[in-house]
Scaffold this motif. Structure first.
Motif, PDB file in Angstrom:
ATOM      1  N   THR A   1       0.840  -1.206   0.000  1.00  0.00           N
ATOM      2  CA  THR A   1       0.000   0.000   0.000  1.00  0.00           C
ATOM      3  C   THR A   1       0.867   1.245   0.000  1.00  0.00           C
ATOM      4  O   THR A   1       0.546   2.248  -0.656  1.00  0.00           O
ATOM      5  CB  THR A   1      -0.936   0.008   1.223  1.00  0.00           C
ATOM      6  OG1 THR A   1      -1.727  -1.186   1.228  1.00  0.00           O
ATOM      7  CG2 THR A   1      -1.872   1.204   1.195  1.00  0.00           C
ATOM      8  N   ALA A   2       2.004   1.202   0.721  1.00  0.00           N
ATOM      9  CA  ALA A   2       2.928   2.337   0.720  1.00  0.00           C
ATOM     10  C   ALA A   2       3.540   2.548  -0.657  1.00  0.00           C
ATOM     11  O   ALA A   2       3.671   3.690  -1.121  1.00  0.00           O
ATOM     12  CB  ALA A   2       4.021   2.108   1.762  1.00  0.00           C
ATOM     13  N   VAL A   3       3.905   1.459  -1.332  1.00  0.00           N
ATOM     14  CA  VAL A   3       4.461   1.584  -2.684  1.00  0.00           C
ATOM     15  C   VAL A   3       3.423   2.188  -3.628  1.00  0.00           C
ATOM     16  O   VAL A   3       3.733   3.069  -4.440  1.00  0.00           O
ATOM     17  CB  VAL A   3       4.920   0.203  -3.198  1.00  0.00           C
ATOM     18  CG1 VAL A   3       5.304   0.282  -4.673  1.00  0.00           C
ATOM     19  CG2 VAL A   3       6.097  -0.302  -2.383  1.00  0.00           C
ATOM     20  N   TRP A   4       2.183   1.722  -3.523  1.00  0.00           N
ATOM     21  CA  TRP A   4       1.104   2.268  -4.352  1.00  0.00           C
ATOM     22  C   TRP A   4       0.921   3.763  -4.072  1.00  0.00           C
ATOM     23  O   TRP A   4       0.847   4.579  -5.002  1.00  0.00           O
ATOM     24  CB  TRP A   4      -0.189   1.499  -4.052  1.00  0.00           C
ATOM     25  CG  TRP A   4      -1.377   1.928  -4.853  1.00  0.00           C
ATOM     26  CD1 TRP A   4      -2.155   3.056  -4.653  1.00  0.00           C
ATOM     27  CD2 TRP A   4      -1.951   1.256  -5.986  1.00  0.00           C
ATOM     28  NE1 TRP A   4      -3.161   3.108  -5.582  1.00  0.00           N
ATOM     29  CE2 TRP A   4      -3.059   2.025  -6.412  1.00  0.00           C
ATOM     30  CE3 TRP A   4      -1.642   0.085  -6.660  1.00  0.00           C
ATOM     31  CZ2 TRP A   4      -3.852   1.647  -7.487  1.00  0.00           C
ATOM     32  CZ3 TRP A   4      -2.426  -0.302  -7.737  1.00  0.00           C
ATOM     33  CH2 TRP A   4      -3.525   0.476  -8.138  1.00  0.00           C
ATOM     34  N   LEU A   5       0.854   4.110  -2.800  1.00  0.00           N
ATOM     35  CA  LEU A   5       0.614   5.504  -2.426  1.00  0.00           C
ATOM     36  C   LEU A   5       1.767   6.392  -2.860  1.00  0.00           C
ATOM     37  O   LEU A   5       1.563   7.545  -3.268  1.00  0.00           O
ATOM     38  CB  LEU A   5       0.403   5.593  -0.909  1.00  0.00           C
ATOM     39  CG  LEU A   5      -0.367   6.794  -0.379  1.00  0.00           C
ATOM     40  CD1 LEU A   5      -1.752   6.874  -1.001  1.00  0.00           C
ATOM     41  CD2 LEU A   5      -0.475   6.721   1.148  1.00  0.00           C
ATOM     42  N   PHE A   6       2.987   5.872  -2.796  1.00  0.00           N
ATOM     43  CA  PHE A   6       4.142   6.653  -3.251  1.00  0.00           C
ATOM     44  C   PHE A   6       3.996   7.024  -4.720  1.00  0.00           C
ATOM     45  O   PHE A   6       4.173   8.186  -5.103  1.00  0.00           O
ATOM     46  CB  PHE A   6       5.430   5.860  -3.039  1.00  0.00           C
ATOM     47  CG  PHE A   6       6.635   6.494  -3.680  1.00  0.00           C
ATOM     48  CD1 PHE A   6       7.366   7.460  -2.998  1.00  0.00           C
ATOM     49  CD2 PHE A   6       7.034   6.155  -4.964  1.00  0.00           C
ATOM     50  CE1 PHE A   6       8.469   8.066  -3.589  1.00  0.00           C
ATOM     51  CE2 PHE A   6       8.133   6.743  -5.560  1.00  0.00           C
ATOM     52  CZ  PHE A   6       8.850   7.704  -4.871  1.00  0.00           C
TER      53      PHE A   6
ATOM     54  N   PHE B   1      11.444  14.292  -1.905  1.00  0.00           N
ATOM     55  CA  PHE B   1      12.361  13.569  -1.038  1.00  0.00           C
ATOM     56  C   PHE B   1      11.690  13.128   0.268  1.00  0.00           C
ATOM     57  O   PHE B   1      12.153  12.175   0.895  1.00  0.00           O
ATOM     58  CB  PHE B   1      13.586  14.435  -0.740  1.00  0.00           C
ATOM     59  CG  PHE B   1      14.594  14.437  -1.858  1.00  0.00           C
ATOM     60  CD1 PHE B   1      15.571  13.466  -1.932  1.00  0.00           C
ATOM     61  CD2 PHE B   1      14.558  15.415  -2.843  1.00  0.00           C
ATOM     62  CE1 PHE B   1      16.497  13.455  -2.976  1.00  0.00           C
ATOM     63  CE2 PHE B   1      15.477  15.421  -3.890  1.00  0.00           C
ATOM     64  CZ  PHE B   1      16.445  14.432  -3.948  1.00  0.00           C
ATOM     65  N   MET B   2      10.636  13.787   0.647  1.00  0.00           N
ATOM     66  CA  MET B   2       9.873  13.358   1.820  1.00  0.00           C
ATOM     67  C   MET B   2       8.922  12.207   1.511  1.00  0.00           C
ATOM     68  O   MET B   2       8.496  11.485   2.419  1.00  0.00           O
ATOM     69  CB  MET B   2       9.055  14.534   2.374  1.00  0.00           C
ATOM     70  CG  MET B   2       9.864  15.647   3.000  1.00  0.00           C
ATOM     71  SD  MET B   2       8.786  17.012   3.539  1.00  0.00           S
ATOM     72  CE  MET B   2       7.792  16.201   4.811  1.00  0.00           C
ATOM     73  N   LEU B   3       8.605  12.028   0.254  1.00  0.00           N
ATOM     74  CA  LEU B   3       7.498  11.154  -0.135  1.00  0.00           C
ATOM     75  C   LEU B   3       7.658   9.685   0.263  1.00  0.00           C
ATOM     76  O   LEU B   3       6.666   9.048   0.628  1.00  0.00           O
ATOM     77  CB  LEU B   3       7.259  11.282  -1.638  1.00  0.00           C
ATOM     78  CG  LEU B   3       5.938  10.722  -2.167  1.00  0.00           C
ATOM     79  CD1 LEU B   3       4.763  11.310  -1.409  1.00  0.00           C
ATOM     80  CD2 LEU B   3       5.806  11.019  -3.657  1.00  0.00           C
ATOM     81  N   PRO B   4       8.859   9.079   0.204  1.00  0.00           N
ATOM     82  CA  PRO B   4       8.941   7.672   0.627  1.00  0.00           C
ATOM     83  C   PRO B   4       8.433   7.439   2.048  1.00  0.00           C
ATOM     84  O   PRO B   4       7.664   6.503   2.289  1.00  0.00           O
ATOM     85  CB  PRO B   4      10.433   7.360   0.497  1.00  0.00           C
ATOM     86  CG  PRO B   4      10.913   8.287  -0.569  1.00  0.00           C
ATOM     87  CD  PRO B   4      10.130   9.557  -0.363  1.00  0.00           C
ATOM     88  N   GLY B   5       8.836   8.283   2.979  1.00  0.00           N
ATOM     89  CA  GLY B   5       8.348   8.150   4.350  1.00  0.00           C
ATOM     90  C   GLY B   5       6.898   8.547   4.493  1.00  0.00           C
ATOM     91  O   GLY B   5       6.131   7.900   5.219  1.00  0.00           O
ATOM     92  N   VAL B   6       6.496   9.604   3.792  1.00  0.00           N
ATOM     93  CA  VAL B   6       5.104  10.045   3.850  1.00  0.00           C
ATOM     94  C   VAL B   6       4.174   8.948   3.362  1.00  0.00           C
ATOM     95  O   VAL B   6       3.118   8.691   3.959  1.00  0.00           O
ATOM     96  CB  VAL B   6       4.931  11.336   3.020  1.00  0.00           C
ATOM     97  CG1 VAL B   6       3.453  11.664   2.830  1.00  0.00           C
ATOM     98  CG2 VAL B   6       5.643  12.512   3.699  1.00  0.00           C
ATOM     99  N   ALA B   7       4.548   8.275   2.291  1.00  0.00           N
ATOM    100  CA  ALA B   7       3.716   7.195   1.754  1.00  0.00           C
ATOM    101  C   ALA B   7       3.619   6.029   2.733  1.00  0.00           C
ATOM    102  O   ALA B   7       2.552   5.412   2.879  1.00  0.00           O
ATOM    103  CB  ALA B   7       4.289   6.713   0.418  1.00  0.00           C
ATOM    104  N   PHE B   8       4.710   5.718   3.408  1.00  0.00           N
ATOM    105  CA  PHE B   8       4.710   4.613   4.367  1.00  0.00           C
ATOM    106  C   PHE B   8       3.748   4.893   5.521  1.00  0.00           C
ATOM    107  O   PHE B   8       2.885   4.061   5.850  1.00  0.00           O
ATOM    108  CB  PHE B   8       6.126   4.405   4.894  1.00  0.00           C
ATOM    109  CG  PHE B   8       6.267   3.286   5.877  1.00  0.00           C
ATOM    110  CD1 PHE B   8       6.399   1.980   5.452  1.00  0.00           C
ATOM    111  CD2 PHE B   8       6.276   3.534   7.235  1.00  0.00           C
ATOM    112  CE1 PHE B   8       6.536   0.935   6.356  1.00  0.00           C
ATOM    113  CE2 PHE B   8       6.420   2.506   8.161  1.00  0.00           C
ATOM    114  CZ  PHE B   8       6.553   1.201   7.713  1.00  0.00           C
ATOM    115  N   PHE B   9       3.853   6.056   6.123  1.00  0.00           N
ATOM    116  CA  PHE B   9       2.981   6.377   7.259  1.00  0.00           C
ATOM    117  C   PHE B   9       1.557   6.672   6.792  1.00  0.00           C
ATOM    118  O   PHE B   9       0.602   6.418   7.524  1.00  0.00           O
ATOM    119  CB  PHE B   9       3.565   7.554   8.041  1.00  0.00           C
ATOM    120  CG  PHE B   9       4.863   7.230   8.714  1.00  0.00           C
ATOM    121  CD1 PHE B   9       4.903   6.406   9.822  1.00  0.00           C
ATOM    122  CD2 PHE B   9       6.056   7.721   8.219  1.00  0.00           C
ATOM    123  CE1 PHE B   9       6.102   6.080  10.448  1.00  0.00           C
ATOM    124  CE2 PHE B   9       7.270   7.408   8.823  1.00  0.00           C
ATOM    125  CZ  PHE B   9       7.297   6.585   9.933  1.00  0.00           C
TER     126      PHE B   9
END
Length: 636
Positions: A194-199, A399-407
């Motif tokens: 889901t995090a990969v999709w959201l990213f 650059f924030m997006l990988p973490g933002v997508a995870f949370f």
């Protein structure tokens, strides 16, 4: 009637149920194929690709999103199905433009193609005395040198032969480092995929095009993946020999980043430094390695550019307001441009809010995934450091997006599992699967555990996925250059003698930097606003004055294209009526002669005869005295 027990094993009920996730995926891709075959992009309006897309595309994207959500939430489905849906998403997101448009998108991609071509023809790196401001690309040549080698390896004429597919290729390269980073903190495949999709849904910024940034960002994530997994707090990594291997890999990745892009090394340093200072990763080797390599490059190969740019860089430090200001010519105007810009802002805002909600709803992640939370917040201070050409806000977001997508993904899910709970969760899942065997045939999405918690987040995920399209493709009227425009500009540069000058409204046209080692350029909308107003008041006379001073056999050309007009109108530079008046005045002036014309643009040449001032009331004297000023405005 056939007895189901008599059917071959392939058609057994369990196997049929196992293949059920394929139905939405195949349906979505079939709708996509139908849509792209029935989409006409020959007349784009201010909504770009959004208004041109066949309704089947939107239906396919909705089916794909729903299929992914129920598949990723089903504990019986192997992770391969989630991966297949993500690949389907990337095809629909990033390959649609490559399939629909006959020419590559985006003026900056064409610019980078020009840099690669120049590197191939020049045979080596050059300095500012030889190629002026374009020397900055020769001071960070990693990406362009690699592409020059690839062009020769493939035996193609130029990078333009494949750069339309670069967004898809660069997005695929992000999958591995993203999966490694996420798997550092959880083995919950629901959260990971889901995090990969959201990213990928939220990554509308558009830095996936043919550019050094696209490669540098993937390498940046690769470095973070190695550091997070192999430089942990306890020093895990397989002993000294293992650490030496990982340090060598980090050194290789960092070197590739440093020699290819200006901003990414700074972003990487602040991320690694934040991890080290907050004691989340005690090994100082990665951050020290990155700093040393970065400083070594800045003090040698990149020193000429940095020496000239340092005063402006120092003035920008601390000017947060100025660093996030868009400035003249970068403010969307018109209903379509404003709507698509707001779609992008709302998409980013929604994902950021989801991330905050995820941190709040999943307290276990605040501890177990704290390093990722640190990396997510680390780019924020860059707002204080520079404007980066009015793009810093977009780069920080990326650059924030990988973490933002995870949370953010954690906010859409019930209680998530971290690595510490893997074994207990596996036992619980096995027990749940055993209890669920008797309910297998109740239908998709109707089993125990599928209810409001499953259906509730689906509209959120669907809205974000659909919002990606206007955010990413809503300005395709600016980015798309039809074949007639490409052919017109190519003819101009093929015929222009060395030392010629090309004058245009702005640089938004294909091949805008072709032959930049031998042909000069002047984009008058980038000049002082007072001079732009002079051109609007008296177009032919003012432009002729600006173009004077070109010595034969070189020539001065005025180029006006569809892409320039779209960029000017949609970004608040000049209106369509003002641009038409400039073009008509040049066409009517005896100072200019028509060289070439297509449905997408026109080229005029400034006459170089002794009587070219006839009928303009002594404008020849004014042109002679203002020739140096025109050259200065052109940046020559």
């Amino acid at each position: 009637m056939t007895d189901l027990s008599d059917l071959p094993p392939f058609w057994s009920v369990p196997r049929a149920l196992a293949l059920r996730p394929a139905l939405p995926l195949v349906t979505a891709l079939a709708l996509w194929l139908y849509a792209v075959r029935h989409t006409d992009v020959s007349h784009l309006d201010d909504y770009g690709l959004v208004a041109a897309l066949h309704p089947g595309f939107w239906a396919g994207l909705a089916v794909l999103t729903a299929g992914f959500w129920f598949t990723v939430r089903d504990p019986r489905r192997p992770g391969g199905w989630s991966a297949a849906y993500v690949l389907g998403l990337l095809v629909m997101e990033r390959a649609t433009q490559a399939v629909l448009y006959p020419t590559p998108l985006y003026a900056w991609a064409w610019k980078h193609d020009g840099v690669v071509d120049h590197l191939l023809t020049a045979g080596g790196l050059q300095n500012a005395d030889q190629i002026g401001d374009m020397a900055v690309y020769d001071q960070w040549p990693g990406f362009f040198a690699a592409q020059a080698a690839l062009v020769r390896l493939l035996g193609v004429d130029s990078a333009a032969m494949y750069m339309a597919w670069w967004p898809l290729a660069s997005s695929l390269t992000l999958l591995l480092p993203l999966l490694l980073i996420y798997r550092t903190f959880t083995e919950d495949r629901r959260l990971i995929w889901t995090a990969v999709w959201l990213f990928h849904v939220a990554n509308w910024v558009g830095q996936d095009y043919f550019s050094p940034q696209s490669v540098a960002f993937a390498l940046h994530l690769g470095v973070l993946a190695v550091v997070l997994r192999r430089y942990g707090r306890s020093g895990e990594g397989g002993g000294r020999r293992g650490q030496a291997v990982w340090t060598a890999l980090v050194t290789l990745l960092v070197t590739a980043i440093v020699i290819s892009h200006q901003l990414t090394p700074g972003m990487l340093i602040v991320s690694l430094l934040a991890l080290w200072l907050l004691r989340r990763h005690r090994d100082w080797v990665p951050v020290a390695t990155t700093v040393v390599i970065f400083l070594a490059w800045c003090l040698t190969a990149a020193l000429p550019f940095l020496s000239a740019a340092l005063p402006d860089m120092v003035r920008a430090v601390g000017d947060v307001g100025g660093n996030v200001e868009t400035g003249y010519g970068a403010t969307p105007t018109g209903t379509g441009a404003v709507v698509t810009s707001w779609a992008a802002r709302l998409l980013s805002g929604a994902v950021l809010l989801l991330a905050v909600a995820g941190v709040w709803r999943q307290p276990v992640l605040r501890y177990r995934a704290m390093p990722l939370l640190v990396i997510t917040a680390a780019p924020l201070p860059m707002f204080v450091a520079s404007s980066y050409g009015s793009e810093m806000v977009f780069r920080v977001l990326m650059f924030m997006l990988p973490g933002v997508a995870f949370f953010g993904a954690a906010a859409l899910l019930p209680k998530v599992r971290t690595l510490a709970a893997t074994e207990a969760a596996a036992e619980a899942a096995a027990e749940a699967r055993r209890k669920g065997e008797a309910r297998t045939r109740r239908g998709f999405g109707l089993r125990s555990g599928f209810g409001v918690r499953v259906w509730g987040p689906l509209p959120v995920l669907l809205a974000g996925t659909l919002a990606f399209v206007p955010s990413y493709s809503g300005k395709d009227r600016i980015s798309y250059f039809p074949p007639q425009e490409v052919a017109l500009v190519q003819r101009l540069f093929d015929e222009a003698p060395e030392g010629s000058l090309v004058v245009a409204a702005n640089r938004n046209y294909p091949l805008a930097h072709a032959s930049y080692g031998s042909v000069d350029h002047y984009w008058f909308l980038e000049d002082d606003r007072r001079h732009v107003d002079e051109i609007v008041r008296d177009p032919a006379r003012t432009l002729a004055t600006d173009m004077a001073g070109v010595e034969p056999p070189a020539r001065a050309y005025f180029l006006f294209t569809q892409g320039q007009s779209a960029n000017s109108e949609m970004n608040g530079q000049l209106t369509g009526a003002q641009l038409d008046r400039i073009r008509e005045a040049v066409a009517a002036s005896p100072r200019f002669r028509l060289v070439a014309e297509t449905g997408a643009g026109v080229v005029y040449e400034l006459r170089q005869t002794e009587d070219d001032g006839a009928g303009d009331g002594g404008a020849g004297d004014d042109r002679a005295s203002a020739g140096d000023g025109g050259a200065e405005g052109a940046g020559r």
